[in-house]
Design a protein around this motif. Structure first.
Motif, mmCIF file in Angstrom:
data_model
loop_
_atom_site.group_PDB
_atom_site.id
_atom_site.type_symbol
_atom_site.label_atom_id
_atom_site.label_comp_id
_atom_site.label_asym_id
_atom_site.label_seq_id
_atom_site.Cartn_x
_atom_site.Cartn_y
_atom_site.Cartn_z
ATOM 1 N N TRP A 157 1.088 -1.003 0.290
ATOM 2 C CA TRP A 157 -0.444 0.062 -0.219
ATOM 3 C C TRP A 157 1.049 1.028 -0.155
ATOM 4 N N PHE A 158 0.519 2.116 -0.682
ATOM 5 C CA PHE A 158 1.223 3.620 -0.897
ATOM 6 C C PHE A 158 0.353 4.566 -1.060
ATOM 7 N N GLU A 159 0.124 5.826 0.099
ATOM 8 C CA GLU A 159 -0.294 6.823 -0.426
ATOM 9 C C GLU A 159 0.055 8.004 -1.763
ATOM 10 N N CYS A 160 -0.481 7.386 -2.566
ATOM 11 C CA CYS A 160 0.071 8.894 -4.001
ATOM 12 C C CYS A 160 -1.153 10.218 -3.864
ATOM 13 N N LYS A 161 0.010 11.609 -3.339
ATOM 14 C CA LYS A 161 -0.474 12.101 -3.612
ATOM 15 C C LYS A 161 0.508 13.404 -4.388
ATOM 16 N N ASN A 162 0.286 14.595 -4.973
ATOM 17 C CA ASN A 162 0.825 15.980 -5.759
ATOM 18 C C ASN A 162 1.139 17.308 -4.762
ATOM 19 N N GLN A 163 2.636 17.167 -5.272
ATOM 20 C CA GLN A 163 2.745 17.902 -4.479
ATOM 21 C C GLN A 163 3.097 19.587 -6.090
ATOM 22 N N LYS A 164 2.757 20.489 -6.462
ATOM 23 C CA LYS A 164 3.464 21.414 -6.964
ATOM 24 C C LYS A 164 5.235 22.315 -7.259
ATOM 25 N N SER A 165 5.461 22.137 -7.774
ATOM 26 C CA SER A 165 7.133 22.757 -7.561
ATOM 27 C C SER A 165 6.812 23.152 -9.015
ATOM 28 N N ARG A 166 7.905 24.975 -8.366
ATOM 29 C CA ARG A 166 8.932 25.395 -9.340
ATOM 30 C C ARG A 166 10.304 25.562 -9.368
ATOM 31 N N ASN A 167 10.942 24.879 -10.932
ATOM 32 C CA ASN A 167 12.646 24.587 -11.175
ATOM 33 C C ASN A 167 12.933 25.653 -11.118
ATOM 34 N N ASN A 168 14.341 25.864 -11.545
ATOM 35 C CA ASN A 168 15.321 26.925 -11.846
ATOM 36 C C ASN A 168 14.464 27.887 -13.147
ATOM 37 N N ASP A 169 14.029 27.488 -13.943
ATOM 38 C CA ASP A 169 14.520 27.558 -16.003
ATOM 39 C C ASP A 169 12.448 27.635 -15.531
ATOM 40 N N PHE A 170 12.206 27.762 -14.251
ATOM 41 C CA PHE A 170 10.680 28.502 -14.491
ATOM 42 C C PHE A 170 9.589 27.289 -15.313
ATOM 43 N N ARG A 171 10.547 26.207 -15.208
ATOM 44 C CA ARG A 171 9.121 25.402 -16.724
ATOM 45 C C ARG A 171 8.489 24.560 -15.250
ATOM 46 N N GLU A 172 6.986 24.447 -15.201
ATOM 47 C CA GLU A 172 6.332 23.818 -14.756
ATOM 48 C C GLU A 172 6.405 22.422 -14.632
ATOM 49 N N THR A 173 6.717 22.287 -12.944
ATOM 50 C CA THR A 173 6.721 21.193 -12.913
ATOM 51 C C THR A 173 5.680 20.316 -11.529
ATOM 52 N N ALA A 174 5.768 19.433 -12.035
ATOM 53 C CA ALA A 174 4.700 18.630 -11.180
ATOM 54 C C ALA A 174 5.592 17.752 -10.181
ATOM 55 N N VAL A 175 5.654 17.152 -8.442
ATOM 56 C CA VAL A 175 6.304 16.615 -8.439
ATOM 57 C C VAL A 175 4.587 14.986 -7.774
ATOM 58 N N LEU A 176 4.656 14.102 -7.838
ATOM 59 C CA LEU A 176 3.767 12.607 -7.552
ATOM 60 C C LEU A 176 5.310 11.971 -6.353
ATOM 61 N N LEU A 177 4.223 12.006 -5.240
ATOM 62 C CA LEU A 177 4.936 11.308 -4.192
ATOM 63 C C LEU A 177 4.218 10.508 -3.826
ATOM 64 N N PHE A 178 4.880 8.722 -3.232
ATOM 65 C CA PHE A 178 4.592 7.432 -2.944
ATOM 66 C C PHE A 178 5.090 7.352 -1.710
ATOM 67 N N VAL A 179 4.201 7.331 -0.553
ATOM 68 C CA VAL A 179 4.741 7.357 0.356
ATOM 69 C C VAL A 179 3.942 5.909 0.987
ATOM 70 N N ASN A 180 4.733 5.641 1.149
ATOM 71 C CA ASN A 180 4.492 3.965 1.727
ATOM 72 C C ASN A 180 3.886 3.414 2.852
ATOM 73 N N ILE A 181 2.439 3.129 3.291
ATOM 74 C CA ILE A 181 1.482 2.959 4.543
ATOM 75 C C ILE A 181 1.160 2.123 4.655
ATOM 76 N N HIS A 182 1.576 0.464 4.133
ATOM 77 C CA HIS A 182 1.625 -1.044 4.298
ATOM 78 C C HIS A 182 0.957 -0.702 5.802
ATOM 79 N N GLN A 183 2.220 -0.411 6.646
ATOM 80 C CA GLN A 183 2.143 -1.513 7.528
ATOM 81 C C GLN A 183 0.873 -0.599 8.072
ATOM 82 N N SER A 184 0.360 0.352 8.469
ATOM 83 C CA SER A 184 -0.481 0.911 8.356
ATOM 84 C C SER A 184 -2.319 0.985 7.904
ATOM 85 N N LYS A 185 -1.867 0.112 7.353
ATOM 86 C CA LYS A 185 -2.842 -0.002 6.291
ATOM 87 C C LYS A 185 -3.247 -1.590 6.561
ATOM 88 N N ARG A 186 -2.376 -2.256 6.809
ATOM 89 C CA ARG A 186 -2.916 -4.119 7.380
ATOM 90 C C ARG A 186 -2.457 -3.561 9.103
#
Length: 484
Positions: free
Chosen positions: A93-122
């Motif tokens: 199990w993972f919790e998938c959630k995104n976080q918007k950020s901006r790099n040095n070249d000012f190009r739009e990027t999105a960060v998608l996090l995958f947080v391990n929640i297997h133990q808590s889910k179990r």
């Protein structure tokens, strides 16, 4: 500012992997930790499609596509739980959630996090599963939980306990009314058990009767244990309540049946022994007379022996008649009970014993005001009264006018008949255990004593589920007490 290597190292410590998504080119870069989680696969197709087809659990593919498209096209954030297949081939199990950020070249990027929640889910699943099994087990076994706050004087019942006691689901039992939910005859047991648990920390396990919200009595098994605070002081009692009414009634019925069978077996053995002994004595007498007849030399001797044959035949006929009376008890059981008035049954008995009563100048006093009638087999009730009355007259105290007092009453919802006399009395220390045995005679000087009346009376009473007891004092009198 942290570079990708530093960021990946920090997030890896928390078992968090991530994607970096270029929102213009749609290019996806996996973090090193994500790569290591899924086994650094060789990817020959689009990275996103590879993830969808080979890593993401099929149950979440459609929803993930929708969320991802909205993130790319509309920059809409999302967060939900998914399952990913890791390098070992197992899903976690993972919790998938995104976080918007901006790099040095000012190009739009999105960060998608995958947080391990297997133990808590179990753990969550384990809790939910355990709770489910607890609920199912509680329902199937009719077992509920309860808690008594002894400090604040509050009582708490769970839903199953409320159901067992037939209370509304929003019912809150009051501490001061707690005893009304237990049958009156078990109040002392309950108080003692709770007092010992609260004051001395002694747990208890009881089988007793409760009284439901609808005033229905039923059997329960009640278990309680003390609850201590940090100072090791009892602050409450926690336990479980199980409805065992059906099993308990079956147990009681079975025990009753076993008692009846044991009694009947004992009675049958006793009866067979007596029949064998009694008839053998008569047959032996006949055999002896026949032998003497063969040896007799004169007709006079033979005539004298024939007179003895007549006596033996009369005794044998009387014995068989008495044995037949005993056997007829079981036959009478096939008759149905009817409502019969005690006064009417007594009148029948007095009419049949009037000569004996008049000869001995006996006085019969009867009080049936408290219990005037009963559902019973009439022949049994008449036989019981007949045996007890005639015994009282036959065993009168010499020089004393026999007085027999008969009364009926109800006590603790049970019906009783008592027959008391002022006669010779019985030494219960000597004869108590064999009081109702067949051919047991306590006053051999009485020529009318046969030793069969009380045996028949006891059999009649017990055949219909009752009991008979006796209290007596020598030279003072005797009381027979029958509980129907």
């Amino acid at each position: 500012m942290l570079n990708d290597l530093q960021l990946n190292s920090i997030l890896e410590d928390f078992d968090i992997a991530y994607w970096k998504i270029n929102l213009f080119s749609k290019e996806i870069n996996w973090s090193g930790h994500f790569d290591s989680l899924v086994g650094r696969p060789k990817i020959e197709e689009d990275r996103f499609e590879f993830f969808i087809n080979h890593i993401l659990h099929p149950d979440y593919r459609y929803d993930f596509r929708i969320h991802f498209e909205k993130l790319i096209n509309e920059n809409e954030p999302f967060s939900f739980e998914i399952k990913l297949k890791l390098e070992n081939g197992k899903y976690r199990w993972f919790e998938c959630k995104n976080q918007k950020s901006r790099n040095n070249d000012f190009r739009e990027t999105a960060v998608l996090l995958f947080v391990n929640i297997h133990q808590s889910k179990r753990d969550q699943y384990t809790i939910e599963e355990n709770f489910f099994y607890y609920r199912e087990t509680a329902e199937m076994t009719s077992t509920g939980g309860w808690y008594v706050d002894t400090m604040n004087k509050n009582i708490y019942w769970d839903d199953v306990s409320l159901k067992i006691v037939e209370c509304p689901r929003n019912f809150q039992p009051a501490y001061e009314d707690r005893m009304k939910f237990y049958a009156e005859e078990h109040h002392n047991r309950m108080r003692n058990a709770f007092d010992k648990c609260e004051n001395f920390g002694i747990p208890f396990k009881l089988e007793l009767k409760m009284v439901s919200f609808q005033q229905r009595e039923f059997w329960v098994r009640l278990t309680g244990k003390p609850v201590y605070n940090d100072e090791q002081r009892v602050v409450g009692i926690r336990g479980v309540l199980q409805n065992i009414d059906e099993n308990k009634n079956n147990e009681l019925n079975l025990q009753n049946s076993l008692d009846i069978i044991a009694t009947q077996n004992s009675r049958l053995f006793n009866f067979a022994h007596i029949v064998s002994h009694h008839l053998r004595s008569h047959s032996s007498n006949l055999s002896l007379i026949v032998e003497l007849l063969r040896e007799s030399k004169t007709d006079r001797d033979k005539l004298d022996l024939l007179a003895n044959v007549e006596d033996v035949a009369d005794n044998l006929d009387s014995a068989i008649s008495r044995l037949n009376d005993i056997v007829s008890i079981q036959t009478s059981l096939k008759k149905e009970k009817v409502q019969i008035r005690f006064e009417e049954a007594l009148e029948i008995v007095l009419a049949s014993t009037s000569s004996l009563i008049n000869r001995e100048n006996a006085k019969i006093v009867a009080e049936f005001q408290d219990l005037k009638e009963i559902s019973y087999i009439p022949e049994y009730l008449e036989s019981i009264l007949l045996n007890l009355i005639t015994n009282a007259i036959r065993y009168k105290q010499p020089g004393r006018k026999p007085v027999i007092f008969i009364q009926t009453y109800i006590e603790n919802d049970k019906e009783y008949l008592e027959v008391s006399d002022n006669g010779m009395g019985i030494d219960l220390d000597e004869h108590g255990e064999k009081m109702f045995g067949m051919y047991k005679i306590y006053h051999p000087s009485n020529p009318e004593a046969k030793g069969i009346g009380l045996f028949i009376t006891k059999n009649q009473v017990e055949a219909l589920g009752g009991t008979i007891s006796v209290s007596s004092t020598l030279n003072i009198g005797t009381t027979f007490k029958i509980k129907f």
